[in-house]
Design an enzyme around this catalytic site. Structure first.
Site, PDB file in Angstrom:
ATOM      1  N   CYS A  44       5.137  -2.151   1.334  1.00 32.58           N
ATOM      2  CA  CYS A  44       4.640  -2.981   0.628  1.00 32.58           C
ATOM      3  C   CYS A  44       3.450  -3.386   1.320  1.00 32.58           C
ATOM      4  CB  CYS A  44       4.775  -3.068  -0.615  1.00 32.58           C
ATOM      5  SG  CYS A  44       3.758  -3.819  -2.260  1.00 32.58           S
ATOM      6  N   ASP A  46       3.230  -6.720  -0.562  1.00 33.68           N
ATOM      7  CA  ASP A  46       3.491  -7.994  -0.662  1.00 33.68           C
ATOM      8  C   ASP A  46       3.696  -9.044   0.514  1.00 33.68           C
ATOM      9  OD1 ASP A  46       5.152  -8.361  -3.177  1.00 33.68           O
ATOM     10  OD2 ASP A  46       5.922 -10.068  -1.963  1.00 33.68           O
ATOM     11  N   ARG A  48       5.633 -10.990   0.864  1.00 30.64           N
ATOM     12  CA  ARG A  48       6.859 -11.946   1.111  1.00 30.64           C
ATOM     13  C   ARG A  48       7.225 -10.489   2.127  1.00 30.64           C
ATOM     14  NH1 ARG A  48       7.828 -12.185  -5.376  1.00 30.64           N
ATOM     15  NH2 ARG A  48       6.829 -10.105  -4.638  1.00 30.64           N
ATOM     16  N   HIS A 100      10.177  -1.901  -2.127  1.00 31.77           N
ATOM     17  CA  HIS A 100      11.002  -3.912  -2.882  1.00 31.77           C
ATOM     18  C   HIS A 100      11.025  -3.913  -4.116  1.00 31.77           C
ATOM     19  CE1 HIS A 100       7.856  -6.290  -3.970  1.00 31.77           C
ATOM     20  NE2 HIS A 100       7.074  -5.809  -3.166  1.00 31.77           N
ATOM     21  N   CYS A 103       8.569  -5.607  -7.104  1.00 28.07           N
ATOM     22  CA  CYS A 103       7.052  -4.931  -6.588  1.00 28.07           C
ATOM     23  C   CYS A 103       6.175  -5.055  -7.542  1.00 28.07           C
ATOM     24  CB  CYS A 103       6.771  -3.895  -5.977  1.00 28.07           C
ATOM     25  SG  CYS A 103       5.562  -3.128  -4.879  1.00 28.07           S
TER      26      CYS A 103
HETATM   27 CO    CO Z   1       5.269  -4.300  -4.057  1.00 31.59          CO
END
Ligand code: CO
Length: 212
Positions: A44, A46, A48, A100, A103
């Protein structure tokens, strides 16, 4: 880290360059030579998730493709090109689809909101929900259902990679493995969902096989 300005990023870059050269004067000479990573990592977008950090890997170790909710859609030239390049040209040995928990893309797909351009993208996640509706609807806890959809989405994206020509060829030649992982940002740990392409192939490849 929160940078006060864009200029500050360049200062940090300079600091990083100096630190690398101090540790190894040939660091960038080595880095600029041909890349030969063994892993294609699809995760993803994302912020993080930092692939090299969570794998404790170095630049050059992992070929990375990222998008919202780590999808492998059938018509996305971007994802399919990354797979093609990694499998056919770089000849990676492993494809890792890494979802993850927590999400945002998966969470949004669990709602009925109109998300504009994200609608067709998140529809792939909603399709995963539909395929596994019975199991997901039997989970009473919303947070557990959310976590399970994250896992099932990874599973289905692993299957989606198997639908591509390049991966089918590589699997037939036994030169690639597909892995489904989930990253837990509350613990920092990776979990292996034990995706077994050979077993799945026996179940579904009569439908998706492009050869023979
Ligand atoms: Co995500």
């Amino acid at each position: 880290m929160s940078y006060k300005s864009i200029e500050e990023i360049f200062k940090h870059n300079e600091k990083w360059v100096k630190a690398q050269l101090k540790a190894d004067p040939d660091y960038f000479v080595k880095l600029s030579k041909r890349q030969k990573p063994k892993y294609l990592f699809i995760s993803c977008s994302d912020s993080r998730i930092s692939t090299e950090v969570i794998m404790d890997a170095e630049p050059g170790d992992v070929f990375i493709h990222r998008n919202v909710a780590n999808l492998v859609p059938s018509n996305d030239l971007n994802t399919l090109s990354a797979i093609n390049y990694a499998v056919k040209h770089i000849k990676v040995k492993h494809i890792i689809i890494c979802g993850h928990y927590n999400c945002g893309g998966i969470k949004t797909a669990m709602t009925t909101s109109d998300e504009g351009i994200l609608n067709p993208w998140l529809r792939d996640v909603r399709d995963v929900y539909r395929i596994h509706k019975q199991e997901l609807n039997s989970i009473k806890s919303l947070s557990k259902k959310y976590d399970r959809l994250v896992e099932l989405n990874v599973w289905e994206q692993c299957i989606n990679t198997m639908k591509t020509r390049d991966v089918q060829k590589a699997l037939a030649e036994k030169r690639i493995q597909i892995h489904g992982w989930v990253f837990n940002m509350k613990t920092g740990r990776l979990t292996d969902l034990n995706f077994k392409a050979e077993r799945l192939a026996r179940e579904i490849m009569d439908i998706y096989n492009l050869f023979e």
